[in-house]
Motif scaffolding. Structure first.
Motif, PDB file in Angstrom:
ATOM      1  N   ILE A   3      29.850 -23.608 -40.681  1.00 50.80           N
ATOM      2  CA  ILE A   3      28.979 -23.770 -41.850  1.00 50.80           C
ATOM      3  C   ILE A   3      28.246 -25.097 -41.723  1.00 50.80           C
ATOM      4  O   ILE A   3      28.845 -26.119 -41.363  1.00 50.80           O
ATOM      5  N   PHE A 102      31.149 -19.010 -52.225  1.00 50.19           N
ATOM      6  CA  PHE A 102      30.976 -18.061 -51.131  1.00 50.19           C
ATOM      7  C   PHE A 102      30.451 -16.732 -51.642  1.00 50.19           C
ATOM      8  O   PHE A 102      29.749 -16.028 -50.931  1.00 50.19           O
ATOM      9  N   GLY A 113      28.543 -14.885 -39.934  1.00 51.44           N
ATOM     10  CA  GLY A 113      29.315 -16.112 -39.774  1.00 51.44           C
ATOM     11  C   GLY A 113      30.750 -15.831 -39.388  1.00 51.44           C
ATOM     12  O   GLY A 113      31.311 -16.462 -38.493  1.00 51.44           O
ATOM     13  N   THR A 119      25.746 -19.355 -37.417  1.00 52.09           N
ATOM     14  CA  THR A 119      26.223 -20.407 -38.304  1.00 52.09           C
ATOM     15  C   THR A 119      25.666 -20.127 -39.692  1.00 52.09           C
ATOM     16  O   THR A 119      24.487 -19.807 -39.835  1.00 52.09           O
ATOM     17  N   LEU A 120      26.509 -20.213 -40.702  1.00 53.26           N
ATOM     18  CA  LEU A 120      26.028 -20.098 -42.081  1.00 53.26           C
ATOM     19  C   LEU A 120      25.365 -21.412 -42.451  1.00 53.26           C
ATOM     20  O   LEU A 120      25.965 -22.479 -42.282  1.00 53.26           O
ATOM     21  N   TRP A 145      21.066 -19.437 -48.606  1.00 48.88           N
ATOM     22  CA  TRP A 145      22.030 -19.235 -47.523  1.00 48.88           C
ATOM     23  C   TRP A 145      21.426 -18.308 -46.472  1.00 48.88           C
ATOM     24  O   TRP A 145      20.888 -17.252 -46.821  1.00 48.88           O
TER      25      TRP A 145
END
Length: 148
Positions: A3, A102, A113, A119-120, A145
């Motif tokens: 992340i 989340f 992810g 990758t978030l 996001w």
């Protein structure tokens, strides 16, 4: 799961009384790990970027749960904290937190992810509508996001 949180428009870079107070109090923001923020960035910085790893597992078809020292909350309501506080030497006096859930991440991005194919990335401005540090639950469109 990787992340990256990218923060822009930090409140200490602005002009005015609120920004002056933040700079004078040596206010910083960091991602909370367990009960303490880490990777502190001054409120007057141009930008802030945090990279972290969280554990993830599938809990049903198309459902992902996360855990680890960066993750807070119970199953189904997990989140990350951005924690604001005044830094004096090694002492950090927290006064505000922003909650990044989340559950607000698009499902396909969360699955990418979890699979390790992306990758978030969460992008947000760190100043609220009154010129202070952003706090409380930060929801889209304030945060975006993506899986990159």
């Amino acid at each position: 799961m990787r992340i990256r949180i990218e923060g822009s428009d930090l409140p200490g870079r602005r002009s005015g009384a609120t920004a002056d107070e933040l700079r004078l109090a040596n206010v910083h923001v960091g991602v909370q790990r367990k009960d303490r923020p880490e990777s502190l960035v001054p409120a007057s910085a141009e930008s802030a970027t945090w990279e972290l790893e969280v554990d993830s597992r599938t809990v049903g078809e198309g459902l992902v749960d996360v855990g680890g020292p960066w993750v807070h909350g119970r199953p189904g309501a997990r989140f990350l904290y951005l924690t604001w506080g005044a830094l004096t030497g090694d002492r950090f006096d927290m006064f505000r937190r922003a909650k990044l859930l989340f559950g607000d991440i698009p499902g396909d991005a969360l699955l990418a992810g979890h699979a390790g194919t992306a990758t978030l990335v969460g992008r947000l401005g760190l100043t609220d509508q009154d010129g202070g540090p952003i706090c409380a639950r930060v929801r889209p469109p304030v945060i975006t996001w993506t899986a990159e």
